[in-house]
Design a protein around this motif. Structure first.
Motif, PDB file in Angstrom:
ATOM      1  N   VAL A 288       0.819  -1.212   0.000  1.00  9.88           N
ATOM      2  CA  VAL A 288       0.000   0.000   0.000  1.00  9.88           C
ATOM      3  C   VAL A 288       0.853   1.262   0.000  1.00  9.88           C
ATOM      4  N   ASN A 289       0.553   2.172  -0.916  1.00  8.01           N
ATOM      5  CA  ASN A 289       0.986   3.560  -0.865  1.00  8.01           C
ATOM      6  C   ASN A 289      -0.202   4.426  -0.457  1.00  8.01           C
ATOM      7  N   VAL A 290       0.038   5.399   0.400  1.00  4.15           N
ATOM      8  CA  VAL A 290      -0.988   6.414   0.695  1.00  4.15           C
ATOM      9  C   VAL A 290      -0.335   7.771   0.441  1.00  4.15           C
ATOM     10  N   PRO A 291      -0.236   8.157  -0.828  1.00  5.30           N
ATOM     11  CA  PRO A 291       0.521   9.359  -1.187  1.00  5.30           C
ATOM     12  C   PRO A 291      -0.270  10.636  -0.911  1.00  5.30           C
ATOM     13  N   PRO A 292       0.390  11.799  -1.010  1.00  4.39           N
ATOM     14  CA  PRO A 292      -0.323  13.076  -0.903  1.00  4.39           C
ATOM     15  C   PRO A 292      -1.398  13.156  -1.990  1.00  4.39           C
ATOM     16  N   PRO A 293      -2.393  14.053  -1.856  1.00  6.13           N
ATOM     17  CA  PRO A 293      -2.316  15.305  -1.078  1.00  6.13           C
ATOM     18  C   PRO A 293      -2.641  15.194   0.407  1.00  6.13           C
ATOM     19  N   GLY A 294      -3.222  14.110   0.866  1.00  5.20           N
ATOM     20  CA  GLY A 294      -3.532  14.010   2.290  1.00  5.20           C
ATOM     21  C   GLY A 294      -2.278  14.058   3.138  1.00  5.20           C
ATOM     22  N   PHE A 295      -2.352  14.682   4.319  1.00  2.87           N
ATOM     23  CA  PHE A 295      -1.187  14.798   5.198  1.00  2.87           C
ATOM     24  C   PHE A 295      -1.289  13.894   6.420  1.00  2.87           C
ATOM     25  N   ILE A 296      -2.477  13.372   6.717  1.00  4.86           N
ATOM     26  CA  ILE A 296      -2.661  12.576   7.934  1.00  4.86           C
ATOM     27  C   ILE A 296      -1.822  11.305   7.887  1.00  4.86           C
ATOM     28  N   ALA A 297      -1.627  10.738   6.696  1.00  4.29           N
ATOM     29  CA  ALA A 297      -0.829   9.506   6.581  1.00  4.29           C
ATOM     30  C   ALA A 297       0.592   9.710   7.065  1.00  4.29           C
ATOM     31  N   GLU A 298       1.085  10.943   7.000  1.00  9.68           N
ATOM     32  CA  GLU A 298       2.443  11.207   7.477  1.00  9.68           C
ATOM     33  C   GLU A 298       2.523  11.076   8.995  1.00  9.68           C
ATOM     34  N   ILE A 299       1.378  11.135   9.669  1.00 10.20           N
ATOM     35  CA  ILE A 299       1.345  10.981  11.119  1.00 10.20           C
ATOM     36  C   ILE A 299       1.299   9.507  11.501  1.00 10.20           C
ATOM     37  N   TRP A 300       0.405   8.726  10.846  1.00 11.61           N
ATOM     38  CA  TRP A 300       0.296   7.320  11.233  1.00 11.61           C
ATOM     39  C   TRP A 300       1.230   6.402  10.452  1.00 11.61           C
ATOM     40  N   ALA A 301       1.849   6.898   9.394  1.00  9.19           N
ATOM     41  CA  ALA A 301       2.829   6.108   8.635  1.00  9.19           C
ATOM     42  C   ALA A 301       4.052   6.967   8.332  1.00  9.19           C
ATOM     43  N   PRO A 302       4.785   7.392   9.373  1.00  6.58           N
ATOM     44  CA  PRO A 302       5.934   8.280   9.160  1.00  6.58           C
ATOM     45  C   PRO A 302       7.167   7.525   8.685  1.00  6.58           C
ATOM     46  N   VAL A 303       8.247   8.265   8.545  1.00  5.68           N
ATOM     47  CA  VAL A 303       9.553   7.712   8.144  1.00  5.68           C
ATOM     48  C   VAL A 303       9.409   6.898   6.848  1.00  5.68           C
ATOM     49  N   GLY A 304       8.678   7.452   5.905  1.00  7.09           N
ATOM     50  CA  GLY A 304       8.557   6.855   4.581  1.00  7.09           C
ATOM     51  C   GLY A 304       7.558   5.728   4.448  1.00  7.09           C
ATOM     52  N   LEU A 305       6.900   5.321   5.527  1.00  8.39           N
ATOM     53  CA  LEU A 305       6.039   4.137   5.473  1.00  8.39           C
ATOM     54  C   LEU A 305       4.690   4.399   4.807  1.00  8.39           C
ATOM     55  N   ARG A 306       4.383   5.649   4.492  1.00  3.59           N
ATOM     56  CA  ARG A 306       3.195   5.899   3.683  1.00  3.59           C
ATOM     57  C   ARG A 306       3.439   5.454   2.231  1.00  3.59           C
ATOM     58  N   TYR A 307       4.688   5.204   1.891  1.00  4.31           N
ATOM     59  CA  TYR A 307       5.048   4.688   0.561  1.00  4.31           C
ATOM     60  C   TYR A 307       5.494   3.232   0.687  1.00  4.31           C
ATOM     61  N   HIS A 308       4.706   2.426   1.367  1.00  7.21           N
ATOM     62  CA  HIS A 308       5.134   1.067   1.675  1.00  7.21           C
ATOM     63  C   HIS A 308       5.239   0.196   0.421  1.00  7.21           C
ATOM     64  N   ALA A 309       4.322   0.367  -0.526  1.00  4.83           N
ATOM     65  CA  ALA A 309       4.401  -0.402  -1.772  1.00  4.83           C
ATOM     66  C   ALA A 309       5.659  -0.024  -2.548  1.00  4.83           C
ATOM     67  N   LEU A 310       5.936   1.266  -2.639  1.00  5.56           N
ATOM     68  CA  LEU A 310       7.143   1.725  -3.317  1.00  5.56           C
ATOM     69  C   LEU A 310       8.380   1.180  -2.622  1.00  5.56           C
ATOM     70  N   HIS A 311       8.340   1.111  -1.305  1.00  2.00           N
ATOM     71  CA  HIS A 311       9.450   0.532  -0.545  1.00  2.00           C
ATOM     72  C   HIS A 311       9.689  -0.924  -0.946  1.00  2.00           C
ATOM     73  N   HIS A 312       8.625  -1.659  -1.259  1.00  2.00           N
ATOM     74  CA  HIS A 312       8.808  -3.041  -1.681  1.00  2.00           C
ATOM     75  C   HIS A 312       9.414  -3.129  -3.085  1.00  2.00           C
ATOM     76  N   LEU A 313       9.282  -2.094  -3.883  1.00  2.00           N
ATOM     77  CA  LEU A 313       9.985  -2.057  -5.167  1.00  2.00           C
ATOM     78  C   LEU A 313      11.459  -1.748  -4.977  1.00  2.00           C
ATOM     79  N   MET A 314      11.750  -0.872  -4.012  1.00  2.00           N
ATOM     80  CA  MET A 314      13.121  -0.397  -3.786  1.00  2.00           C
ATOM     81  C   MET A 314      13.429  -0.418  -2.294  1.00  2.00           C
ATOM     82  N   PRO A 315      13.673  -1.594  -1.711  1.00  2.00           N
ATOM     83  CA  PRO A 315      13.833  -1.699  -0.252  1.00  2.00           C
ATOM     84  C   PRO A 315      14.985  -0.894   0.324  1.00  2.00           C
ATOM     85  N   SER A 316      16.021  -0.650  -0.454  1.00  2.00           N
ATOM     86  CA  SER A 316      17.183   0.055   0.083  1.00  2.00           C
ATOM     87  C   SER A 316      17.097   1.571  -0.112  1.00  2.00           C
TER      88      SER A 316
END
Length: 362
Positions: A288-316
């Motif tokens: 799951v990615n929860v990208p902008p424009p919403g800002f609330i995801a940055e609170i419950w999925a900080p440190v890049g975790l709002r881009y969790h699907a993208l992280h699985h493409l590029m883990p490093s």
């Protein structure tokens, strides 16, 4: 029809060969190539960002926690406790970044994080190192060998609230682990083995059994467990010096942190795989990615975790580069692409989707 609609239709339709929809998704080579080629110049870890963010979050969290303990005004104490939860939650989630560090990345950062965050919150880095990377293995993601995967969307309706609520007990369980099981394990090998296999990893798969630590992790485990043991007994001993209030408030804040993290985990994936091996693209679409424009995801999925699907493409890829990587890929590939299929609007929509799935016919 976009990629997300196509996938949803595939889920609803009966499949001729009886396999789940994940196993029928081939890799989107154009997307994988774009992820590689468009982000080469932003793949370096920026030390100033990591240190400032981690230390600032930890200091803000501990200061707010101290305020919540010391102030007499109930409303102010609650407000400070909320700040402490959010700041310490952000500081704690750097454990995810640390688990992906290659040798030589940000010297000293892991040791400092363990000293300032990992040991004080009784969640040292070894609880994710050599564990989380199994979740990213091409042949293990979503299977019985994945420590961080359960088919939650295919389980019973009561499984979801239980999955979330049980996290509240995590701080007490960790306190018992370090205060009691660590010294007992030093005396009784069977307890030591059981503690390592069953209570030394941030895993949600109840069938996962942790293997012995490899390489330089083994001596680090001994140091971190010793630190956790000492700190746990300092916390217990604080009751005799300061009374119960400070420890109970600290445990309450830690429980709220664990609960928030469990809610984030609940929507980090779609949890719809039934144990089959998946392509990288299928793993991406189950994430799951929860990208902008919403800002609330940055609170419950900080440190890049709002881009969790993208992280699985590029883990490093470092967390501070994921927003730019997302912008580049979204612009290059467009809304009709496979990439768009992993983008979702928010936590509420995702929780509702999983809840509906658990209530559906098997």
């Amino acid at each position: 029809m976009n990629a997300e609609q196509t996938i949803s239709a595939d889920i609803a339709a009966p499949l001729r060969d009886g396999r789940g929809w994940h196993s029928q998704i081939a890799d989107d080579k154009a997307m994988l190539r774009a992820a590689r080629d468009l982000t080469k110049d932003i793949a370096d870890h920026r030390a100033a960002v990591y240190w400032t963010d981690m230390v600032g979050s930890a200091v803000a969290g501990y200061a707010a926690l101290a305020g919540a303990i010391l102030v007499d005004n109930t409303a102010l104490a609650v407000a400070l406790a909320v700040v402490a939860v959010l700041a310490l939650y952000r500081a704690l989630l750097f454990i995810h970044e640390i688990s992906h560090f290659r040798n030589g990345a940000l010297p000293g950062f892991r040791a400092a994080w363990n000293l300032f965050v990992g040991i004080p919150m009784l969640t040292p880095s070894f609880m994710y190192e050599q564990v989380h990377t199994l979740h990213h293995k091409r042949t293990q993601y979503g299977t019985i060998e994945d420590p961080e995967y359960l088919p939650l969307a295919l389980m019973k309706p009561w499984s979801l609230p239980l999955f979330v609520i049980i996290a509240i007990l995590a701080p007490v369980a960790l306190l018992i682990r370090f205060a009691v099981l660590v010294p007992l394990g030093a005396i009784i090998p069977a307890i030591r083995r059981l503690t390592w296999q069953r209570a030394s990893a941030l895993a949600i798969n109840p069938d996962f059994r942790r293997r012995a630590p490899e390489g330089d992790l083994a001596p680090r485990v001994l140091l971190l467990e010793a630190g956790g043991f000492v700190w746990s007994w300092l916390l217990i001993g604080s009751v005799f010096a300061f009374g119960w209030k400070p420890l109970l408030i600290a445990l309450g804040v830690a429980s709220a942190v664990a609960l928030l993290n469990q809610l984030r985990t609940l929507v980090a994936h779609l949890w719809e795989n039934e144990g089959e091996a998946m392509t990288v693209t299928a793993q991406f679409l189950d994430s799951v990615n929860v990208p902008p424009p919403g800002f609330i995801a940055e609170i419950w999925a900080p440190v890049g975790l709002r881009y969790h699907a993208l992280h699985h493409l590029m883990p490093s890829m470092p967390y501070h580069s994921l927003p730019e990587a997302h912008r580049r890929l979204a612009r290059e590939l467009g809304e009709s692409s496979t990439y768009h299929g992993a983008n979702h609007s928010g936590m509420g929509v995702l929780v509702a989707r999983i809840a509906r799935s658990t209530m559906g016919r098997r």
